[in-house]
Design a protein around this motif. Structure first.
Motif, PDB file in Angstrom:
ATOM      1  N   PHE A   1       0.808  -1.229   0.000  1.00 26.09           N
ATOM      2  CA  PHE A   1       0.000   0.000   0.000  1.00 26.09           C
ATOM      3  C   PHE A   1       0.841   1.279   0.000  1.00 26.09           C
ATOM      4  O   PHE A   1       0.335   2.352  -0.280  1.00 26.09           O
ATOM      5  N   ALA A   2       2.122   1.149   0.324  1.00 24.69           N
ATOM      6  CA  ALA A   2       2.946   2.359   0.459  1.00 24.69           C
ATOM      7  C   ALA A   2       4.033   2.401  -0.610  1.00 24.69           C
ATOM      8  O   ALA A   2       4.924   1.561  -0.628  1.00 24.69           O
ATOM      9  N   ASN A   3       3.929   3.356  -1.486  1.00 22.11           N
ATOM     10  CA  ASN A   3       4.892   3.492  -2.576  1.00 22.11           C
ATOM     11  C   ASN A   3       5.747   4.746  -2.348  1.00 22.11           C
ATOM     12  O   ASN A   3       5.232   5.852  -2.272  1.00 22.11           O
ATOM     13  N   LEU A   4       7.054   4.515  -2.196  1.00 18.73           N
ATOM     14  CA  LEU A   4       7.984   5.627  -1.933  1.00 18.73           C
ATOM     15  C   LEU A   4       8.686   6.000  -3.220  1.00 18.73           C
ATOM     16  O   LEU A   4       9.360   5.157  -3.828  1.00 18.73           O
ATOM     17  N   ARG A   5       8.539   7.242  -3.642  1.00 17.24           N
ATOM     18  CA  ARG A   5       9.184   7.695  -4.869  1.00 17.24           C
ATOM     19  C   ARG A   5      10.049   8.922  -4.568  1.00 17.24           C
ATOM     20  O   ARG A   5       9.571  10.061  -4.604  1.00 17.24           O
ATOM     21  N   PRO A   6      11.308   8.696  -4.254  1.00 18.82           N
ATOM     22  CA  PRO A   6      12.187   9.830  -3.989  1.00 18.82           C
ATOM     23  C   PRO A   6      12.530  10.542  -5.297  1.00 18.82           C
ATOM     24  O   PRO A   6      12.728   9.880  -6.321  1.00 18.82           O
ATOM     25  N   ALA A   7      12.591  11.852  -5.270  1.00 22.13           N
ATOM     26  CA  ALA A   7      13.072  12.616  -6.427  1.00 22.13           C
ATOM     27  C   ALA A   7      14.271  13.430  -5.959  1.00 22.13           C
ATOM     28  O   ALA A   7      14.127  14.405  -5.225  1.00 22.13           O
ATOM     29  N   ILE A   8      15.435  12.950  -6.346  1.00 23.73           N
ATOM     30  CA  ILE A   8      16.683  13.587  -5.932  1.00 23.73           C
ATOM     31  C   ILE A   8      17.385  14.083  -7.171  1.00 23.73           C
ATOM     32  O   ILE A   8      17.528  13.345  -8.144  1.00 23.73           O
ATOM     33  N   CYS A   9      17.797  15.340  -7.142  1.00 17.32           N
ATOM     34  CA  CYS A   9      18.518  15.872  -8.293  1.00 17.32           C
ATOM     35  C   CYS A   9      20.019  15.765  -8.028  1.00 17.32           C
ATOM     36  O   CYS A   9      20.566  16.478  -7.197  1.00 17.32           O
ATOM     37  N   TYR A  10      20.670  14.830  -8.718  1.00 25.06           N
ATOM     38  CA  TYR A  10      22.118  14.696  -8.576  1.00 25.06           C
ATOM     39  C   TYR A  10      22.765  16.000  -9.054  1.00 25.06           C
ATOM     40  O   TYR A  10      22.384  16.528 -10.103  1.00 25.06           O
ATOM     41  N   PRO A  11      23.738  16.533  -8.277  1.00 34.10           N
ATOM     42  CA  PRO A  11      24.356  17.814  -8.646  1.00 34.10           C
ATOM     43  C   PRO A  11      24.802  17.837 -10.110  1.00 34.10           C
ATOM     44  O   PRO A  11      24.612  18.819 -10.819  1.00 34.10           O
ATOM     45  N   ALA A  12      25.388  16.714 -10.563  1.00 32.28           N
ATOM     46  CA  ALA A  12      25.931  16.680 -11.918  1.00 32.28           C
ATOM     47  C   ALA A  12      24.847  16.802 -12.986  1.00 32.28           C
ATOM     48  O   ALA A  12      25.144  17.048 -14.154  1.00 32.28           O
ATOM     49  N   LEU A  13      23.590  16.624 -12.595  1.00 32.75           N
ATOM     50  CA  LEU A  13      22.517  16.625 -13.596  1.00 32.75           C
ATOM     51  C   LEU A  13      21.603  17.837 -13.507  1.00 32.75           C
ATOM     52  O   LEU A  13      20.618  17.921 -14.231  1.00 32.75           O
ATOM     53  N   LYS A  31      20.728   1.183 -25.182  1.00 30.64           N
ATOM     54  CA  LYS A  31      20.783   2.629 -24.924  1.00 30.64           C
ATOM     55  C   LYS A  31      20.214   3.002 -23.558  1.00 30.64           C
ATOM     56  O   LYS A  31      20.397   4.116 -23.083  1.00 30.64           O
ATOM     57  N   ALA A  32      19.462   2.084 -22.957  1.00 33.58           N
ATOM     58  CA  ALA A  32      18.703   2.430 -21.746  1.00 33.58           C
ATOM     59  C   ALA A  32      19.632   2.808 -20.596  1.00 33.58           C
ATOM     60  O   ALA A  32      20.731   2.274 -20.457  1.00 33.58           O
ATOM     61  N   ASN A  33      19.147   3.706 -19.764  1.00 35.17           N
ATOM     62  CA  ASN A  33      19.877   4.121 -18.561  1.00 35.17           C
ATOM     63  C   ASN A  33      19.559   3.133 -17.428  1.00 35.17           C
ATOM     64  O   ASN A  33      18.418   3.036 -17.001  1.00 35.17           O
ATOM     65  N   PRO A  34      20.553   2.407 -16.931  1.00 31.75           N
ATOM     66  CA  PRO A  34      20.259   1.427 -15.867  1.00 31.75           C
ATOM     67  C   PRO A  34      20.231   2.027 -14.467  1.00 31.75           C
ATOM     68  O   PRO A  34      20.023   1.307 -13.490  1.00 31.75           O
ATOM     69  N   ILE A  35      20.432   3.355 -14.339  1.00 28.39           N
ATOM     70  CA  ILE A  35      20.611   3.947 -13.005  1.00 28.39           C
ATOM     71  C   ILE A  35      19.367   3.803 -12.131  1.00 28.39           C
ATOM     72  O   ILE A  35      19.475   3.487 -10.943  1.00 28.39           O
ATOM     73  N   ALA A  36      18.169   4.000 -12.697  1.00 29.73           N
ATOM     74  CA  ALA A  36      16.957   3.876 -11.872  1.00 29.73           C
ATOM     75  C   ALA A  36      16.825   2.457 -11.322  1.00 29.73           C
ATOM     76  O   ALA A  36      16.417   2.253 -10.171  1.00 29.73           O
ATOM     77  N   MET A  37      17.188   1.477 -12.143  1.00 29.49           N
ATOM     78  CA  MET A  37      17.110   0.077 -11.700  1.00 29.49           C
ATOM     79  C   MET A  37      18.171  -0.192 -10.624  1.00 29.49           C
ATOM     80  O   MET A  37      17.895  -0.851  -9.618  1.00 29.49           O
ATOM     81  N   LEU A  38      19.368   0.347 -10.824  1.00 38.60           N
ATOM     82  CA  LEU A  38      20.435   0.172  -9.823  1.00 38.60           C
ATOM     83  C   LEU A  38      20.069   0.880  -8.517  1.00 38.60           C
ATOM     84  O   LEU A  38      20.296   0.357  -7.425  1.00 38.60           O
ATOM     85  N   ALA A  39      19.492   2.076  -8.636  1.00 41.41           N
ATOM     86  CA  ALA A  39      19.100   2.819  -7.430  1.00 41.41           C
ATOM     87  C   ALA A  39      17.930   2.111  -6.729  1.00 41.41           C
ATOM     88  O   ALA A  39      17.800   2.185  -5.505  1.00 41.41           O
ATOM     89  N   LYS A  67      26.414   6.329  -3.704  1.00 40.84           N
ATOM     90  CA  LYS A  67      27.604   7.170  -3.880  1.00 40.84           C
ATOM     91  C   LYS A  67      28.300   6.832  -5.212  1.00 40.84           C
ATOM     92  O   LYS A  67      28.773   7.720  -5.924  1.00 40.84           O
ATOM     93  N   ALA A  68      28.357   5.538  -5.529  1.00 38.10           N
ATOM     94  CA  ALA A  68      28.989   5.113  -6.782  1.00 38.10           C
ATOM     95  C   ALA A  68      28.271   5.745  -7.977  1.00 38.10           C
ATOM     96  O   ALA A  68      28.905   6.228  -8.921  1.00 38.10           O
ATOM     97  N   ILE A  69      26.944   5.763  -7.921  1.00 40.12           N
ATOM     98  CA  ILE A  69      26.172   6.381  -9.010  1.00 40.12           C
ATOM     99  C   ILE A  69      26.514   7.872  -9.108  1.00 40.12           C
ATOM    100  O   ILE A  69      26.798   8.397 -10.194  1.00 40.12           O
ATOM    101  N   ALA A  70      26.510   8.552  -7.967  1.00 38.65           N
ATOM    102  CA  ALA A  70      26.797   9.995  -7.967  1.00 38.65           C
ATOM    103  C   ALA A  70      28.211  10.271  -8.486  1.00 38.65           C
ATOM    104  O   ALA A  70      28.419  11.198  -9.286  1.00 38.65           O
ATOM    105  N   ASN A  71      29.182   9.458  -8.071  1.00 39.44           N
ATOM    106  CA  ASN A  71      30.569   9.668  -8.515  1.00 39.44           C
ATOM    107  C   ASN A  71      30.712   9.504 -10.021  1.00 39.44           C
ATOM    108  O   ASN A  71      31.407  10.283 -10.684  1.00 39.44           O
ATOM    109  N   VAL A  72      30.071   8.457 -10.543  1.00 37.64           N
ATOM    110  CA  VAL A  72      30.159   8.191 -11.981  1.00 37.64           C
ATOM    111  C   VAL A  72      29.524   9.351 -12.768  1.00 37.64           C
ATOM    112  O   VAL A  72      30.051   9.800 -13.788  1.00 37.64           O
TER     113      VAL A  72
END
Ligand code: IPM
Ligand code: MG
Length: 370
Positions: free
Chosen positions: A103-115, A300-308, A329-334
């Protein structure tokens, strides 16, 4: 060694290629850190329809019910546009949510500085954004009955969807939002349409009462959902936690996702109530993006959402906080180093493939894990 049971549902479109990147992380963690992940696979969506004529089989539903956590790719695509409504790809996802009582769906929206410059909004509007949408996921118009199209017999048809909420459903999702707010900036904004909908009147009443009874230390605001949508694109940093119903949450979370630069970046987690004996919650983790059939199978797909999403799984289902921190952190560093898939590559930057992005994040993660 503890065993940790994961069910992988790759699904359709870019689901399989993004999930393949997560599988590399699971293999690495089992090998180098004896994490004891046991994975099973199942079919969902169009893939399940092609195999069994259903959007998820009973056997795969049983695996989902027995797993410690489910990782979900994506479902749907034009190939299944013509299949009957009851067995359309999305029905598999809705069945998982309903039967697992997520019943509880958490959807964080974080803006990575690099983006920050990749967003369609001005950089200063989104830079440093960190908000959390808590969406009710098993009620409302998604599941309310009656839900049908009837023939009126006079050449007209009538379509009916039913928006329905009981007070306990509102109270438990409000509780989740208030609890999470306490771990963040301690502010909740509740969104509904009480000016038009009875369910909005009750929503507002129950959230207010829950706040009054148990969470007076948290700051609570109410906003009409349309105004909330407007405020989300005007000045999103005014929000901390937003709690809203199933349908408004679906729409507002897509808006919030785009603030961060790309739909390809955002993970989500869906939870049931804690088990009375063990305290553990049923959980499903999925990227907010869909199956993106237009780019499926092209690497071509971005795997970051799946990794996160996998990072959320480590954090919430297995309390592997350090590994989750390292993966994020690894995602942010890359990203800081300018590595980009096509969806987030600015003009003049050659995009990397799905596999290259996965490998680069994995190398960084290994270095952080030591
Ligand atoms: C989402 C999706 C789903 C939804 C679809 C695929 C049924 O849009 O998870 O946001 O509407 O909930
Ligand atoms: Mg959606």
């Amino acid at each position: 060694m503890a065993t940790r049971k994961l069910l992988l549902l790759h699904g359709d479109g870019i689901g399989p290629e993004t999930m393949a990147e997560v599988e590399k992380f699971i293999a690495y963690m089992n090998e180098a850190h004896a994490t004891g992940f046991e994975t099973e696979e199942g079919l969902v969506g169009g893939a399940a329809y092609d195999a069994h004529g259903k959007s998820i089989s009973e056997a795969d539903m049983a695996k989902a019910m027995a797993a410690d956590a489910v990782l979900f790719g994506a479902v749907g695509g034009p190939k299944w546009d013509g299949v009957p409504y009851e067995v359309r790809p999305e029905a598999g996802l809705l069945r998982l949510r309903k039967d697992m009582e997520l019943f509880a769906n958490l959807r964080p929206a974080i803006c990575y500085p690099a983006l920050a410059s990749a967003s369609s909004l001005r950089q200063d509007v989104v830079e440093g954004l960190d908000i959390l949408i808590v969406r009710e996921l098993t009620g409302g118009v998604y599941f309310g009955e009656p839900k049908e199209i009837i023939d009126l017999g006079n050449g007209q048809k009538r379509a009916i969807d039913t928006q329905v909420y009981d007070s306990y459903e509102i109270e438990r999702i409000a509780g989740v939002a208030f609890e999470l707010a306490r771990t963040r900036s301690n502010r909740v904004t509740s969104m509904e349409k009480r000016n038009v909908m009875k369910s909005g009147v009750l929503w507002n009443e129950v959230v207010t009462q829950t706040h009054q009874d148990r969470y007076q230390d948290v700051e609570l605001d109410h906003m009409l959902a349309d105004a909330g949508g407007m405020q989300l694109v005007r000045w999103p940093k005014q929000f901390d936690v937003i709690v809203t119903d199933n349908l408004f949450g679906d729409m507002l979370s897509d808006v919030a996702a785009m603030l961060t630069g790309s739909l390809g970046m955002l993970p989500s987690a869906s939870f049931g109530a804690p088990d009375e004996k063990t305290g553990s919650r049923k959980a499903l983790y999925e990227p907010v993006h869909g199956s993106a059939p237009d780019i499926a199978g092209q690497g071509k797909a971005n795997p970051i959402a799946m990794l996160a999403s996998f990072a959320m799984c480590l954090r919430y289902s297995f309390q592997m906080v350090e590994a989750a921190d390292h993966l994020e952190k690894a995602i942010a560093n890359v990203l800081d180093r300018g590595v980009r898939t096509a969806d987030i590559a600015p003009d003049g930057v050659a995009p990397v493939s799905t596999v290259e992005m996965g490998d680069t994040v994995l190398a960084e993660f290994r270095a952080l894990m030591g």
